[in-house]
Enzyme design. Structure first.
Site, short mmCIF file in Angstrom:
data_model
loop_
_atom_site.label_atom_id
_atom_site.label_comp_id
_atom_site.label_asym_id
_atom_site.label_seq_id
_atom_site.Cartn_x
_atom_site.Cartn_y
_atom_site.Cartn_z
N GLU A 93 0.85 -1.20 -0.39
CA GLU A 93 0.09 0.34 0.23
C GLU A 93 0.65 1.22 0.19
O GLU A 93 2.13 1.19 0.97
CB GLU A 93 -1.04 -0.26 1.24
N CYS A 107 3.05 8.23 1.09
CA CYS A 107 4.04 7.84 1.99
C CYS A 107 4.32 6.25 1.70
O CYS A 107 2.91 5.74 0.86
CB CYS A 107 2.41 7.38 3.15
N CYS A 114 6.30 -6.88 7.43
CA CYS A 114 6.99 -6.58 9.05
C CYS A 114 6.95 -6.91 9.25
O CYS A 114 5.86 -8.09 10.52
CB CYS A 114 6.67 -5.02 9.15
N CYS A 118 5.09 -4.86 16.36
CA CYS A 118 4.83 -4.29 17.54
C CYS A 118 3.50 -4.57 17.57
O CYS A 118 2.52 -4.76 16.09
CB CYS A 118 5.57 -2.58 16.80
N CYS A 121 0.25 -2.28 15.13
CA CYS A 121 0.60 -2.16 14.21
C CYS A 121 0.24 -3.03 13.68
O CYS A 121 0.19 -4.18 13.01
CB CYS A 121 1.68 -1.63 14.02
N GLY A 161 6.53 -1.63 6.71
CA GLY A 161 7.78 -1.88 6.79
C GLY A 161 8.66 -1.15 8.02
O GLY A 161 8.39 -0.69 7.76
N GLU A 162 9.76 -1.70 7.80
CA GLU A 162 10.88 -1.19 8.70
C GLU A 162 11.60 -1.36 7.84
O GLU A 162 12.33 -2.04 7.26
CB GLU A 162 11.45 -2.37 9.81
N SER A 193 10.95 6.67 9.22
CA SER A 193 11.25 6.11 10.06
C SER A 193 10.66 5.26 10.17
O SER A 193 10.54 3.92 9.93
CB SER A 193 9.23 6.85 10.29
N SER A 216 10.13 5.51 16.37
CA SER A 216 8.66 5.14 16.43
C SER A 216 9.85 5.33 18.12
O SER A 216 9.88 4.15 18.51
CB SER A 216 8.42 4.00 16.19
N LEU A 217 9.20 5.83 18.99
CA LEU A 217 9.12 5.98 20.85
C LEU A 217 8.02 4.66 21.02
O LEU A 217 7.78 3.72 21.77
CB LEU A 217 9.90 7.07 20.82
N ASN A 292 -4.73 5.01 15.97
CA ASN A 292 -5.32 4.74 14.86
C ASN A 292 -6.25 3.12 15.08
O ASN A 292 -4.74 2.35 15.48
CB ASN A 292 -5.07 4.75 13.60
N CYS A 335 -1.34 5.84 9.85
CA CYS A 335 -0.27 5.38 10.21
C CYS A 335 -0.33 3.60 11.54
O CYS A 335 -1.70 3.97 12.00
CB CYS A 335 0.90 5.85 12.01
N1 SAH Z 1 8.50 0.56 10.65
C1 SAH Z 1 8.12 1.54 10.70
C2 SAH Z 1 7.59 2.63 9.64
C3 SAH Z 1 6.65 2.49 9.25
S1 SAH Z 1 5.05 3.00 11.15
C4 SAH Z 1 8.36 2.03 12.05
O1 SAH Z 1 7.51 1.33 12.97
O2 SAH Z 1 8.36 3.76 12.35
C5 SAH Z 1 5.10 4.59 10.39
C6 SAH Z 1 4.63 4.49 12.15
O3 SAH Z 1 3.42 4.39 11.97
C7 SAH Z 1 5.16 4.25 13.01
O4 SAH Z 1 5.08 5.63 14.14
C8 SAH Z 1 4.92 3.33 13.65
O5 SAH Z 1 4.99 3.40 14.91
C9 SAH Z 1 3.08 4.39 13.83
N2 SAH Z 1 2.23 3.05 14.00
C10 SAH Z 1 2.31 2.15 13.90
N3 SAH Z 1 0.35 1.39 14.57
C11 SAH Z 1 -0.14 2.81 14.69
C12 SAH Z 1 -1.09 3.04 15.32
N4 SAH Z 1 -2.44 1.51 15.19
N5 SAH Z 1 -1.54 4.20 15.66
C13 SAH Z 1 -0.79 5.26 15.01
N6 SAH Z 1 0.44 5.06 14.86
C14 SAH Z 1 0.94 3.68 14.62
FE1 SF4 Z 2 6.89 -2.82 11.48
FE2 SF4 Z 2 6.68 0.14 12.03
FE3 SF4 Z 2 4.50 -1.56 12.02
FE4 SF4 Z 2 6.26 -2.21 13.92
S1 SF4 Z 2 5.20 0.40 13.45
S2 SF4 Z 2 5.38 -3.47 13.01
S3 SF4 Z 2 7.88 -1.84 12.87
S4 SF4 Z 2 5.47 -1.18 10.04
#
Ligand code: SAH
Ligand code: SF4
Length: 343
Positions: A93, A107, A114, A118, A121, A161-162, A193, A216-217, A292, A335
């Site tokens: 996507e 984006c 991935c 997390c 996600c 993806g990461e 990111s 992504s903290l 989200n 996101c």
């Molecule tokens: N893998 C990378 C980039 C893709 S994720 C990363 O983790 O940074 C893009 C962003 O969406 C990241 O900041 C991630 O932490 C955030 N994200 C993932 N799931 C989410 C959710 N349900 N609501 C809001 N942000 C989310």
């Molecule tokens: Fe992968 Fe980023 Fe989603 Fe974590 S937040 S599972 S690193 S895409």
């Protein structure tokens, strides 16, 4: 026909090799690069200033691959989500985000799925199928520019993806996106990111690129972060922050810290203070993202008041902070909602 060379993703040096193999003078390389990444033609046959003979030859040995558009959803806020099918049938996507100020952001994805898992996600749920090639990463931009007949001004590597787990192809793609003779999107307009692969963050710091780095903290303590993001067990906060310090020192760039606020999980006043302490003295900017919804998870966004109070705690300690206005949530384009399914 199946093993024709994919032109999208080729660097100047690689095109040089191709032209040498085809006994062509070196000035053809620039022309070819321009057709692929600047004119963005969809067919080799459209490369008008190449001699007919060369075009025919190229047609036999090379191709410009277009993704199949399986689905396009348009949000009420103007965000558009594209589901693309790749040559091997995998799906990714890409999200188009036109801004009120005229910026057109895209984006883009760096992997199919991935592996990082997390726990909030949607992409993480599907696991990793494979890395994208540099060509497939760049092609998302070329596809959108053709479909919209517009120039993309900003790129965020925040799709599926990461990106730092696919380091070589992502870097190759960034240099192509950046190239003056092609898409010419400045590195300051590219945001990467990451969930926090510390060694690769340091490596990135030495690439002499002015990328915007987003981390992504999501939690200010190792205990909580490890629960939310398994990667924290490999690279705990101390290592992650050290890598960020190095990035700031080498590039002079401010680092963005993404913090998805989840009600009852990481939104307390105490955690806000811990976050402020963790980032004090760091050239940082905090992006608060009310989580989200993802169907499979039961997380909720905090109430508006809790978000405001969390933000104020950071402001009191002089940490620059914004609450991100989430876009495209009605079409699951925000996101963390990307999962490459047609339903
Ligand atoms: N893998 C990378 C980039 C893709 S994720 C990363 O983790 O940074 C893009 C962003 O969406 C990241 O900041 C991630 O932490 C955030 N994200 C993932 N799931 C989410 C959710 N349900 N609501 C809001 N942000 C989310
Ligand atoms: Fe992968 Fe980023 Fe989603 Fe974590 S937040 S599972 S690193 S895409």
């Amino acid at each position: 026909m199946t093993d024709r060379i994919a032109l999208v993703g080729k660097t100047i040096a690689e095109l040089e090799e191709l032209m040498t193999d085809l006994d062509q003078p070196s000035f053809r390389v620039k022309q070819l690069f321009n057709w692929i990444y600047n004119q963005k033609v969809a067919q080799v046959t459209e490369m008008k200033n190449l001699p007919k003979e060369l075009r025919n030859k190229l047609q036999q040995v090379a191709k410009i691959e277009e993704f199949t558009v399986l689905n396009r959803q348009v949000s009420e806020d103007g965000t558009e989500k594209y589901l693309f099918k790749l040559a091997d049938g995998e799906k990714i996507e890409t999200v188009y985000l036109p801004n009120q100020d005229g910026r057109k952001s895209l984006c883009i994805s760096s992997q199919v799925g991935c592996a990082m898992g997390c726990n909030f996600c949607a992409t993480g749920l599907q696991g990793l199928s494979r890395n994208l090639t540099a060509g497939e990463i760049v092609n998302q931009i070329l596809m959108l520019e053709r479909l919209k007949e517009e120039r993309i001004s900003n790129v965020v590597l925040m799709g599926m993806g990461e990106p730092l787990a696919n380091y070589a192809q992502v870097l190759k793609a960034i240099r192509l996106i950046n190239h003056e003779a092609g898409l010419n999107i400045g590195s300051r307009k590219i945001t990467l990111s990451t969930c926090g692969l510390a060694p690769e963050i340091k490596q990135l710091a030495d690439e002499e690129l002015q990328l915007t780095l987003a981390i992504s903290l999501h939690a200010p303590t190792d205990q909580l972060r490890s629960q939310m993001m398994p990667i924290n067990q490999r690279y705990p906060l101390k290592d992650l922050l050290a890598a960020c310090d190095y990035y700031i020192k080498q590039t002079g760039r401010r680092v963005s810290f993404e913090y998805a606020l989840v009600e009852g999980v990481n939104d307390s006043q105490d955690l806000a203070r811990k976050l402020a302490t963790l980032l004090s003295g760091v050239l940082a900017h905090v992006n608060l993202i009310p989580i989200n919804p993802v169907q499979e998870f039961e997380y909720n966004k905090p109430h508006r008041k809790a978000i405001k109070m969390f933000k104020e705690q950071l402001e009191m300690k002089n940490i620059p902070v914004t609450v991100r206005v989430e876009r495209g949530a009605d079409i699951d384009a925000a996101c963390g909602q990307l999962k490459a399914k047609e339903d």
